[in-house]
Design a protein around this motif. Sequence first.
Motif, mmCIF file in Angstrom:
data_model
loop_
_atom_site.group_PDB
_atom_site.id
_atom_site.type_symbol
_atom_site.label_atom_id
_atom_site.label_comp_id
_atom_site.label_asym_id
_atom_site.label_seq_id
_atom_site.Cartn_x
_atom_site.Cartn_y
_atom_site.Cartn_z
ATOM 1 N N ASP A 50 -71.486 110.319 130.997
ATOM 2 C CA ASP A 50 -71.759 110.822 132.343
ATOM 3 C C ASP A 50 -72.237 109.744 133.310
ATOM 4 N N GLU A 52 -70.951 107.238 135.821
ATOM 5 C CA GLU A 52 -69.686 106.970 136.523
ATOM 6 C C GLU A 52 -69.367 105.481 136.633
ATOM 7 N N LYS A 83 -64.370 115.566 130.288
ATOM 8 C CA LYS A 83 -65.682 115.343 130.928
ATOM 9 C C LYS A 83 -65.637 114.146 131.869
ATOM 10 N N MET A 87 -64.879 112.592 137.190
ATOM 11 C CA MET A 87 -65.522 111.564 138.015
ATOM 12 C C MET A 87 -64.510 110.840 138.916
#
Length: 206
Positions: A50, A52, A83, A87
């Motif tokens: 998570d 970016e 997931k 982004m």
Amino acid sequence: MIIAIDGPAAAGKGTLSRRIAETYGFHHLDTGLTYRATAKALLDAGLPLDDEAIAERIALSLDLAGLDRDILSANGIGEAASKIAVMPAVRRALVEAQRRFSRRAPGTVLDGRDIGTVVCPDSPVKLYVTASPEVRARRRYDEIIGKGQPADFAQIFADVKKRDERDMGRADSPLKPAEDAHLLDTSEMSIEAAFLAAKSLIDAAL
Ligand code: C5P
């Protein structure tokens, strides 16, 4: 000539794309592998999914020539890929590499979630390949059982629906048919019939 093929997981777009590429002698890129390879590199290095900036750095250094479908096809990698695919910086980096690939001669087939809408919106042939979640889960289940591995249908069905929600619900480049895409629902259609339908659309555009 760029052929854009989009659709949800396990709809049959991979098989269809490879068949089209073989028939026309075109290069094929399964763009899902670019998201999978980025996710796997993060997992292998013990890096978070998570962050970016980190994910973008990995995405920018991806080598399309090194994508290995067998290694990247594990189910957990697909989940991790979806997931990091939310982004924008990751998408920007991978879309750039995908667009470069799409310009190869004499033609290309790209399959994924956003080819007709974002990566190659000018593609003259856009297909949106889909099937009901039940049918897609059943195909995935049969595939795993066919390899002699254990599979749990309820779990696979839940995974298919979760992935659909993530891919269709994200803000950047959600999965949806392009306005000018031809819909191919393979729920009750063989891959052969889907291929013939695709072939007549491509022949008309050549
Ligand atoms: O198609 P595949 O299951 O290999 O894709 C893995 C994940 O990568 C998808 O669930 C989706 O989140 C992401 N993806 C994407 N855009 C693409 C191809 C794949 O967001 N063009």
